[in-house]
Enzyme design. Structure first.
Site, mmCIF file in Angstrom:
data_model
loop_
_atom_site.group_PDB
_atom_site.id
_atom_site.type_symbol
_atom_site.label_atom_id
_atom_site.label_comp_id
_atom_site.label_asym_id
_atom_site.label_seq_id
_atom_site.Cartn_x
_atom_site.Cartn_y
_atom_site.Cartn_z
ATOM 1 C CB THR A 214 -0.928 -0.018 1.238
ATOM 2 O OG1 THR A 214 -1.695 -1.216 1.223
ATOM 3 C CG2 THR A 214 -1.875 1.167 1.262
ATOM 4 C CB THR B 260 -3.686 -0.982 -1.430
ATOM 5 O OG1 THR B 260 -3.113 -2.192 -0.957
ATOM 6 C CG2 THR B 260 -5.174 -1.210 -1.653
ATOM 7 C CG ASP C 294 -7.834 -6.232 2.266
ATOM 8 O OD1 ASP C 294 -7.106 -6.861 3.061
ATOM 9 O OD2 ASP C 294 -7.524 -5.121 1.818
HETATM 10 N N1 GLY Z 1 -5.185 -3.822 1.403
HETATM 11 C C1 GLY Z 1 -5.051 -3.125 2.602
HETATM 12 C C2 GLY Z 1 -6.275 -2.385 2.966
HETATM 13 O O1 GLY Z 1 -7.000 -1.940 2.093
HETATM 14 O O2 GLY Z 1 -6.549 -2.266 4.139
#
Ligand code: GLY
Length: 600
Positions: free
Chosen positions: A410, A428, A452
């Site tokens: 990210t 990210t 996620d």
């Molecule tokens: N991929 C990390 C976030 O969006 O929290």
């Protein structure tokens, strides 16, 4: 599976931790060099002061790309789009056109829009071929499936989001703002410490299992990791990415979502067993929404609403702290009592993240209730100065009566322009180099944002986060995120006083909160706040991570006495901050990642 949970989560007995702790360097003020006084060839600095406009990105080439656009008269949105495309070249381990993001835009007296703040959501979406049981079905149940290769890839949103932001709120054309990125891809750039560390992680992961053949991830392995031998200063040129970006700069986002690039994305994912299709790309839509706002100490925080969990968690934590610790501003950020109170407030917010949050288009989220006076006061009252609580005592109970009313993959950057406009943007590809799957011949990697979601009920994700069924995958749904782009406006002057955000999975939330408290409440400079050691908690696992220089024997002993389970593994997040103080812009890039700001 590449067990990042294990890599980032290593609780230790307090005694061992005390032995390992090292002494804090202290928070002494170091005066900042004036940007104008620097000589050509001086090494990049992680913090500088500018008179008019500033960009703080986690790579100096990206900061310079934004500053170039600002100097040519572009506004903060023009600069942000230039920064993002440049990051897509120089930070492939963190973000890029194969990923997604969130952007908070604040415009001041804009000729078209007046004064307004808005939140642009270009988070990746779940492909049509994936549902809540996908990763548990035979054939899809390989441990790596949600994190690496074709099955991990969600429909990318970055190109659509950037073009949308530019067309609606920018002033320059796409070709002009993409020029620095195309130049960087064609001419090449030197690998820096962060990229080398990401390449080493990748090499370790690939070498653990013969099934993870380097050939499967050939582009990442050969071109971005130097065949596992990448060293600082090695030059990386990406002419195929330069061509991909040129195509987008000429034809707009349609080139990515419908044309040759879309075909190549779908083919690369399909060849690695993933279901992402041309139809998924063609139906991708950016959304725009009101930011979540919270008042704290006379300032209005503009935060990202769900599917970001970061905005809500920061708003809840500030609300709880205002009630539980009205004297927080007078405490040192290294005071064990202040750390304990802030950690306890954060644990309530992270417990609510696990229980209540998902994509609001798909699941109802009781925002009003979670931010209500009653919920915040109850959480504040539950904080016990003497120690932590059992885990089930955190968060907003479903049975409560309703109220009346490894830095991961990210990147965050912050921009303020000379007209007072601002952009906070976090993007990210999820974990380092995302899915590690590249688009054949196009020069970029695809995200692994599917992790996620809650992909396997009962199991934490790669960041160790537990989540509820509200965050199960479903076609078109956006996964919950911790990205927390934040713009703070002074309640009396109406000026932007802080633009902040971070990279680092759930540590984004705790790092952004600490940067805001340390600058706005405790009066630290942006540079001091960016260097200040941090702590991290995410409610579950029940661990309090302390960066080594925060972990003095005294602090560790006091926190262990309050029953915190301490970890000696540094909670690394990278925070990029611009603070307006005394009429100047202090821009600081987190020294943990190695960026450098630019401006004038
Ligand atoms: N991929 C990390 C976030 O969006 O929290």
């Amino acid at each position: 599976m590449q067990n990042i949970t294990k890599r980032i989560f290593r609780p230790v007995a307090a005694v061992a931790f005390l032995l390992a702790a090292c002494h804090s360097p202290g928070g002494t003020h170091r005066s900042l060099p004036c940007a104008g006084g620097r000589l050509a060839g001086d090494p990049p600095l992680h913090a500088q002061v500018f008179r008019h406009a500033a960009v703080a990105a986690d790579h100096v080439i990206a900061s310079e790309a934004g500053a170039e656009i600002l100097r040519r008269g572009g506004n903060a949105v023009d600069a942000a789009v230039a920064v993002s495309f440049a990051l897509a070249v120089v930070r492939p381990e963190s973000c890029g056109i194969g990923g997604g993001g969130f952007m908070i835009v604040h415009l001041k007296d804009d000729p078209r829009h007046g004064t307004m703040t808005t939140a642009i959501n270009y988070r990746e979406t779940c492909p049509g071929g994936i549902d809540g049981e996908f990763y548990t079905r035979p054939g899809n149940d390989h441990p790596d499936a949600p994190t690496h290769g074709g099955m991990a890839v969600a429909t990318p949103g970055t190109v659509a989001g950037l073009v949308y932001a530019l067309e609606k709120y920018g002033t320059m054309d796409l070709g002009a703002v993409m020029a620095p990125a195309i130049r960087a891809a064609r001419d090449g750039f030197p690998a820096d410490r962060h990229m080398v560390a990401a390449a080493r992680d990748t090499a370790r992961w690939i070498e653990k299992d013969p099934a993870r053949r380097a050939a499967r991830f050939g582009f990442v392995w050969n071109r971005l990791c130097g065949g596992g031998k990448l060293a600082e200063g090695d030059r990386i040129a990406l002419p195929e990415l330069a061509e991909t970006l040129e195509l987008i700069s000429r034809r707009g986002s349609g080139a990515f979502y419908f044309g040759a690039i879309a075909q190549a994305i779908a083919a690369s994912v399909r060849a690695d067993g993933g279901p992402l299709s041309m139809a998924d790309l063609a139906s991708y839509r950016v959304t725009e929404t009101e930011p979540l706002t919270a008042m704290f100490a006379g300032r209005r925080f503009h935060l990202m609403p769900p599917p970001s969990s970061g905005g809500l968690a920061i708003a809840q934590t500030l609300g709880i702290l205002e009630r539980a610790a009205p004297d927080l501003a007078a405490t040192s950020p290294r005071d064990p009592g202040a750390i304990h109170t802030t950690v306890e407030a954060l644990k309530h917010a992270f417990a609510d993240r696990a229980m209540w949050l998902g994509d609001p288009v798909f699941v109802p989220i009781p925002m009003e209730r979670l931010l209500s006076e009653g919920s915040l006061s109850r959480a504040a009252a539950r904080i016990d100065p003497a120690g932590t609580l059992p885990l089930d005592r955190y968060g907003t109970s479903p049975n409560a009566p309703p109220e009346a009313s490894e830095d991961g993959g990210t990147s965050h950057f912050s921009v303020i322009d000379a007209r007072g406009n601002a952009v906070a943007c976090t993007e990210t590809v999820n974990l380092g180099f995302g899915s590690m799957l590249a688009v054949e011949g196009m020069g970029f990697v695809l995200n692994n944002q599917m992790d996620d979601f809650l992909t396997r009920p009962g199991e934490p994700n790669a960041f160790g986060l537990t989540q509820s069924a509200r965050n199960l995958p479903s076609p078109g749904k956006r996964p919950l995120s911790s990205m927390s782009p934040t713009v703070v406006i002074d309640g009396s002057t109406g000026e932007v006083v802080l633009v902040a955000g971070a990279s680092g999975g759930p540590r984004i939330i705790t790092a952004t909160l600490q940067a805001a408290l340390n600058t706005l409440s405790r009066g630290m400079s942006a540079e001091e706040a960016s260097r200040e050691p941090r702590f991290h908690t995410q409610w579950s696992p029940d661990v309090l991570w302390l960066e080594p220089s925060l972990a003095t024997p005294e602090v560790a002993e006091e926190l262990a006495r309050r029953r915190h389970v301490l970890s000696d593994k540094a909670p690394s997040a990278a925070c990029q901050v611009i603070l307006r103080r005394s009429g100047l812009l202090e821009a600081a890039c987190d020294p943990r990642k190695g960026g450098s700001p630019a401006g004038y």
